[in-house]
Scaffold this active site. Structure first.
Site: not given
Ligand code: DX5
Ligand code: ZN
Length: 225
Positions: A10, A35, A37, A139
């Site tokens: 991400s 990914h 966000d 999630m």
């Molecule tokens: C949260 C995002 C995730 C997040 C993951 O709303 O959808 O993609 O960026 O980050 P980590 O891997 O650091 O938990």
């Molecule tokens: Zn995400």
């Protein structure tokens, strides 16, 4: 299970001042997806990037853009994200008034549709769409921020979803997103998840080493299956 395992770093955890370089590093490190966000400050209590950023970075990367729309009523923006270069567009079941129409809009604009459920949403919410999507994003944290702790109960949910997909002879990837590290990766893969989103787990420390460790762990896991 014969699943293909993929890593989707991400970029929320990346250095936004050097996104083109960060994408080149992900490519060289052989990550599978990017990914992205997208947050609107309404569906989630945070604001991140939008259409202009996707359009800009598209010129610098040929990787699969896995665009995660954490926005209210995403149907309004599907065309613009698809035109900006989104390859896969993931929308939240909780944010769509009409999920069927939203999936239609994603397909109409040439992107691959995926649906996402937040921790409090049961997996049954996506059953009506499993024959229309390439992936379900479960999630493992409440959407809005990177660096959170994985919520254990979401693994049970992912496992039930994987059972349902298998029992109905469907071919759908399950992506998990939030709080995934090398230390809990096997636990996540055991639940039938096969696409891993990691933000801080990839960008904190040595990116190349982190990606290699995730990919090596996928290979080791596959050998054990
Ligand atoms: C949260 C995002 C995730 C997040 C993951 O709303 O959808 O993609 O960026 O980050 P980590 O891997 O650091 O938990
Ligand atoms: Zn995400």
């Amino acid at each position: 299970m014969g699943l293909e395992y993929r890593l989707a770093p991400s970029i929320l955890a990346a250095d936004f001042a050097k996104l083109a370089d960060e994408l080149a590093r992900l490519k060289n490190a052989k990550a599978d997806y990017v990914h992205i966000d997208v947050m609107d400050g309404m569906f989630v209590p945070n604001i991140s990037v939008g259409i202009p950023v996707v359009r800009s970075i598209r010129q610098y990367s040929d990787m699969f853009f896995d665009v995660h729309l954490m926005i209210e009523e995403p149907i309004r923006y599907i065309e613009r994200f698809a035109k900006a270069g989104a390859d896969g567009i993931t929308v939240h079941a909780e944010a769509c008034r009409d999920m069927g129409k939203t999936i239609d809009e994603i397909e109409k604009n040439g992107a691959k549709p995926a649906v996402c459920i937040s921790p409090d949403t049961p997996y049954e919410a996506v059953i009506p769409y499993l024959d229309r999507v390439y992936m379900v994003l479960v999630m493992s944290v409440y959407p809005g921020y990177g660096g959170q702790e994985l919520i254990e109960s979401t693994l049970v949910k992912a496992g039930k979803l994987r059972e349902y997909i298998k029992a109905h002879g469907l071919n759908v990837d399950i992506e998990m997103d939030g709080g995934i590290k090398l230390s809990n990766l096997t636990h996540v893969l055991d639940s039938g998840v096969n696409v891993i989103v990691a933000g801080t787990g990839v960008f904190a420390g040595d990116l190349y080493e982190n990606v290699k460790n995730f990919k090596d762990a996928f290979d080791a896991y596959k050998k054990r299956m």
